[in-house]
Enzyme design. Sequence first.
Site, PDB file in Angstrom:
ATOM      1  N   LEU A 104      90.480   3.026  58.438  1.00 41.32           N
ATOM      2  CA  LEU A 104      89.515   2.049  58.969  1.00 41.32           C
ATOM      3  C   LEU A 104      88.182   2.778  59.050  1.00 41.32           C
ATOM      4  O   LEU A 104      88.154   3.987  59.319  1.00 41.32           O
ATOM      5  CB  LEU A 104      89.921   1.614  60.384  1.00 41.32           C
ATOM      6  CG  LEU A 104      91.020   0.575  60.543  1.00 41.32           C
ATOM      7  CD1 LEU A 104      91.286   0.319  62.032  1.00 41.32           C
ATOM      8  CD2 LEU A 104      90.653  -0.730  59.853  1.00 41.32           C
ATOM      9  N   ASP A 105      87.079   2.055  58.861  1.00 39.70           N
ATOM     10  CA  ASP A 105      85.759   2.674  58.996  1.00 39.70           C
ATOM     11  C   ASP A 105      85.579   3.213  60.424  1.00 39.70           C
ATOM     12  O   ASP A 105      86.233   2.732  61.368  1.00 39.70           O
ATOM     13  CB  ASP A 105      84.655   1.639  58.730  1.00 39.70           C
ATOM     14  CG  ASP A 105      84.692   1.138  57.291  1.00 39.70           C
ATOM     15  OD1 ASP A 105      85.272   1.820  56.434  1.00 39.70           O
ATOM     16  OD2 ASP A 105      84.130   0.054  57.048  1.00 39.70           O
ATOM     17  N   LYS A 106      84.625   4.139  60.568  1.00 41.11           N
ATOM     18  CA  LYS A 106      84.380   4.749  61.884  1.00 41.11           C
ATOM     19  C   LYS A 106      84.050   3.689  62.942  1.00 41.11           C
ATOM     20  O   LYS A 106      84.481   3.783  64.091  1.00 41.11           O
ATOM     21  CB  LYS A 106      83.222   5.747  61.734  1.00 41.11           C
ATOM     22  CG  LYS A 106      82.912   6.545  62.964  1.00 41.11           C
ATOM     23  CD  LYS A 106      81.879   7.614  62.634  1.00 41.11           C
ATOM     24  CE  LYS A 106      81.294   8.230  63.884  1.00 41.11           C
ATOM     25  NZ  LYS A 106      80.245   9.215  63.578  1.00 41.11           N
ATOM     26  N   LYS A 191      83.271  -5.631  54.615  1.00 33.79           N
ATOM     27  CA  LYS A 191      81.802  -5.623  54.771  1.00 33.79           C
ATOM     28  C   LYS A 191      81.133  -5.999  53.449  1.00 33.79           C
ATOM     29  O   LYS A 191      80.165  -6.768  53.422  1.00 33.79           O
ATOM     30  CB  LYS A 191      81.335  -4.245  55.236  1.00 33.79           C
ATOM     31  CG  LYS A 191      81.761  -3.946  56.668  1.00 33.79           C
ATOM     32  CD  LYS A 191      81.442  -2.515  57.038  1.00 33.79           C
ATOM     33  CE  LYS A 191      81.962  -2.196  58.415  1.00 33.79           C
ATOM     34  NZ  LYS A 191      82.100  -0.767  58.661  1.00 33.79           N
TER      35      LYS A 191
END
Length: 240
Positions: A104-106, A191
């Site tokens: 998962l992205d930060k 995104k």
Amino acid sequence: MGVLRLDKLVSEAVGISRTDARKFIAKGQVCVNGAVCKKADTKVEQTTPLTVNGKAAEYVQYVYIMLNKPQGVVSASTDKRDVTVVNLVQKDFGRRSLFPAGRLDKDSTGFVLLTDDGGFAHDILAPKRHVPKTYKVKLDVPVTAQMQAGFEKGVTLADGESLKPAALTPDLDDPYSCTVVLVQGVYHQIKRMFGVFDAGVVALHRTDIGGVALDSTLQPGAYRCLTAREVALLKREKAE
Ligand code: URA
């Protein structure tokens, strides 16, 4: 089932170093099949009943952990700057070589799977398996019918990459929120998909991987081992 040296078995079953395991063994604090064994190099079947200081100790070959990743934590084993998802579980699983099976992205939150089972991770991440992952998404603009139709058809990203169809379900209570189910894992996928519709993602939370839901009792940063049923469910995702 495999056969291991007693000191390795004790160290992994109890979560202590090999040196400490050898000390326990030498002091006669380890029983194998009910009998004290003082030889650290004894070869023992992994399934043999073991006790350490009178307490049953079970050797577990692999672990599968469900973590509710908080914002600001990176999906990696180690990082020079940031706290990693593996750092969060280290106090309980420090002796294992864990890694995240999927990222998962930060700034994203929610379900991250951690394991030391390379074969399992490879299988659930393999592109041809199409293991579904569900996300709650909040946008900076209202969700539109065009987004829903575009996701259903398969979005073409700004760089020309054509993605597989994804399910987008608008949230009935909040025009800015929706649920998205992906069956592939492209970098920053959600995104970038919303970017095609000039929409920015302000919050992204993964709630489900392969039919296993993130435990709603896990606060951000909390984790637990998967149940045997959950592991079986994810392993079944292998079947095409
Ligand atoms: N898609 C994204 O853009 N980010 C994530 O963290 C997961 C899916």
